[in-house]
Design a protein around this motif. Structure first.
Motif, PDB file in Angstrom:
ATOM      1  N   ILE A 175       0.824  -1.217   0.000  1.00  0.00           N
ATOM      2  CA  ILE A 175       0.000   0.000   0.000  1.00  0.00           C
ATOM      3  C   ILE A 175       0.856   1.265   0.000  1.00  0.00           C
TER       4      ILE A 175
ATOM      5  N   SER B 204      -6.667  -6.532   3.114  1.00  0.00           N
ATOM      6  CA  SER B 204      -7.675  -6.714   2.059  1.00  0.00           C
ATOM      7  C   SER B 204      -7.130  -6.282   0.698  1.00  0.00           C
ATOM      8  N   ASP B 205      -6.360  -5.191   0.667  1.00  0.00           N
ATOM      9  CA  ASP B 205      -5.787  -4.735  -0.598  1.00  0.00           C
ATOM     10  C   ASP B 205      -4.846  -5.789  -1.178  1.00  0.00           C
ATOM     11  N   THR B 206      -4.088  -6.450  -0.305  1.00  0.00           N
ATOM     12  CA  THR B 206      -3.173  -7.515  -0.743  1.00  0.00           C
ATOM     13  C   THR B 206      -3.947  -8.728  -1.256  1.00  0.00           C
TER      14      THR B 206
ATOM     15  N   HIS C 259      -4.625  -1.134  -7.439  1.00  0.00           N
ATOM     16  CA  HIS C 259      -4.760  -1.139  -5.984  1.00  0.00           C
ATOM     17  C   HIS C 259      -5.779  -0.075  -5.572  1.00  0.00           C
ATOM     18  N   LEU C 260      -6.185  -0.134  -4.313  1.00  0.00           N
ATOM     19  CA  LEU C 260      -7.216   0.780  -3.804  1.00  0.00           C
ATOM     20  C   LEU C 260      -6.894   2.232  -4.113  1.00  0.00           C
ATOM     21  N   HIS C 261      -5.666   2.660  -3.844  1.00  0.00           N
ATOM     22  CA  HIS C 261      -5.335   4.066  -4.073  1.00  0.00           C
ATOM     23  C   HIS C 261      -5.320   4.421  -5.561  1.00  0.00           C
TER      24      HIS C 261
ATOM     25  N   LEU D 141     -12.193  -3.218  -8.098  1.00  0.00           N
ATOM     26  CA  LEU D 141     -10.847  -3.598  -7.660  1.00  0.00           C
ATOM     27  C   LEU D 141     -10.396  -4.940  -8.228  1.00  0.00           C
TER      28      LEU D 141
END
Length: 351
Positions: A152, A248-250, A271-273, A332
Motif C-alpha cells: 500500500i 484486504s488490498d493484498t 490497488h485501492l489508491h 478492484l
C-alpha cells in the motif's frame, strides 16, 4: 502508562530532527524513487526515509527500555529487515530473494524467539490447537503483513499514516489489557512515524522506501501477534480488523491477478489508491479517505473486543458487506465482478 506515553513522545522530536538529515543522506547516495507509469509523483524523491523512523525508534527504546522474553529476537529481526529494505532501495533486489529473506527473518522470531500462535479458544467452548502448524501460521502472518504494508506504500504518507493508525489502536488495546511491553513498543513506533509524516505527507519531501515499509510491516505483524496470541477466535480476528486495509488490498490483488490470469508477483495499477485516483479523487483526498477507512476498521476492532459473540458476528458481517461494496464500486478485481450489485438488482426487479 501516562509517563511512558510522555517519554514516547520524545521519539516524535527525534524523528523531526533526523528526517531532514536522512533526506540529505539519500540525495548524497542518489537513493531516489524515480517516476514511472505506475507511480504518481513527477520528479525523483529521496527514499530511505525508513531509516529516520528506525533510528528514532531505537532512541525511544534506549530511553524506555521495554522488556520481554521476545524482545531480543524481535530487535534482531528488525535490524535484519532494515538491512534488507536498505539494499532493496539501493540496488532493487528481486521479489523472490526478498521473500526468502523475509521468511528467514520471521523464522528467527518464531524459532529463535519462541513467538508463535499455539491455539485459539472457540466462543462456544473448546479450542483449536495448531500443533506443528503453529510455527508455519506465525511465519505466514509475519511475512504476509510485512508485504501488505509494502504494497500500500503507493502515495505520499499513505503507508505511514495507515501504520500509525494501526499502531495507535494496538497500543490502546494493549493498555486496556495491561500489556505494558506491547503498548510501549507501539507508542514508540507511533510517535516515530508521526514525526516522519511531517516530511512524508503530500507533497512528500521523502519516501520511506522499502526500508520503512518492510520495517513497519514486520513490527506491526509482531506486535499484533504479541497482543492477541492464544486468545479467543473472536479476539484473533481483532488484528485482522486493525490491518483490514493493507490485508484486504493484498488479498484483492492476489485474486485480481489470478482472475485476470496475471503472475501473482506482477505489479499493477489497480490497488485501492490507484482506483480512487482513477475515479477523480485528488492525491491528498485519496490518502485521507484511506486514513478514514483504516480508522473505521480500527474502531470496529475496538467494538469487536467489547461486544458479545453475536454482536461480533454482526460487526463482522456489516464490515464484510461494506468491503464487498467497496470492491465492486471501485472495480478492484475487474468491471464484471459485481455479485452483490447483481443480487440487489435481481431483488429489485423480482415480481
Amino acid at each position: 502508562m501516562l509517563e511512558i506515553a510522555l517519554l514516547a513522545c520524545l521519539t516524535l522530536l527525534f524523528s523531526l530532527i533526523i528526517t531532514p538529515i536522512i533526506i540529505k543522506f539519500s540525495k548524497k547516495l542518489n537513493a531516489t524513487d524515480k517516476p514511472n507509469v505506475r507511480k504518481v509523483h513527477k520528479a525523483p524523491i529521496p527514499t530511505l526515509g525508513g531509516l529516520a523512523i528506525f533510528i528514532s525508534f531505537l532512541l525511544g527504546l534506549l530511553i524506555l527500555q521495554p522488556t520481554s522474553t521476545y524482545h531480543f529476537a524481535i530487535i534482531i529481526g528488525a535490524f535484519l529487515i532494515i538491512v534488507l529494505g536498505f539494499f532493496d532501495d539501493i540496488t532493487d533486489l528481486s521479489a523472490k530473494f526478498k521473500f526468502i529473506i523475509q521468511i528467514g527473518i520471521a523464522c528467527i522470531v518464531v524459532f529463535g524467539g519462541g513467538l508463535h500462535i499455539e491455539f485459539v479458544n472457540l466462543p462456544f467452548g473448546g479450542q483449536i490447537e495448531f500443533g506443528f502448524m503453529s510455527s508455519l501460521i506465525t511465519v505466514f502472518w509475519i511475512v504476509g503483513v510485512t508485504n501488505a504494508i509494502n504494497l500500500i506504500d503507493g502515495l505520499d504518507g499513505l503507508a505511514a499514516g495507515v501504520s500509525a493508525i494501526a499502531l495507535f489502536t494496538i497500543a490502546g488495546m494493549a493498555v486496556s489489557m495491561g500489556d505494558v511491553y506491547v503498548a510501549t513498543m507501539a507508542l514508540i513506533l507511533f510517535f516515530s512515524i508521526v514525526g516522519f509524516l511531517r516530511y512524508n505527507f503530500y507533497p512528500a519531501k521523502i519516501f520511506m522506501g522499502d526500508t520503512g515499509a518492510l520495517f513497519l510491516g514486520y513490527m506491526i505483524a509482531v506486535l499484533a501477534l504479541l497482543g492477541f496470541k492464544n486468545v479467543t477466535i473472536i479476539s484473533f480476528i481483532i488484528p485482522i480488523f486493525i490491518l483490514a486495509v493493507p490485508i484486504s488490498d493484498t488479498l484483492i490483488a492476489i485474486i485480481r491477478r489470478y482472475v485476470n490470469k496475471q503472475p501473482l508477483s506482477s505489479p499493477d495499477s489497480s490497488h485501492l489508491h490507484h482506483r480512487l485516483l482513477h475515479m477523480g479523487f485528488s492525491h491528498k483526498h485519496t490518502v485521507l479517505f484511506i486514513y478514514a477507512l483504516s480508522t473505521m476498521f480500527s474502531l470496529a476492532a475496538i467494538l469487536f473486543s467489547m461486544t458479545t459473540v453475536w454482536g461480533s458476528v454482526a460487526i463482522f458481517a456489516v464490515a464484510m458487506l461494506a468491503l464487498q461494496a467497496l470492491i465492486e464500486n471501485l472495480e478492484l478485481i475487474n468491471s464484471k465482478y459485481k455479485p452483490l450489485t447483481n443480487f440487489f438488482k435481481a431483488l429489485k426487479h423480482k415480481p
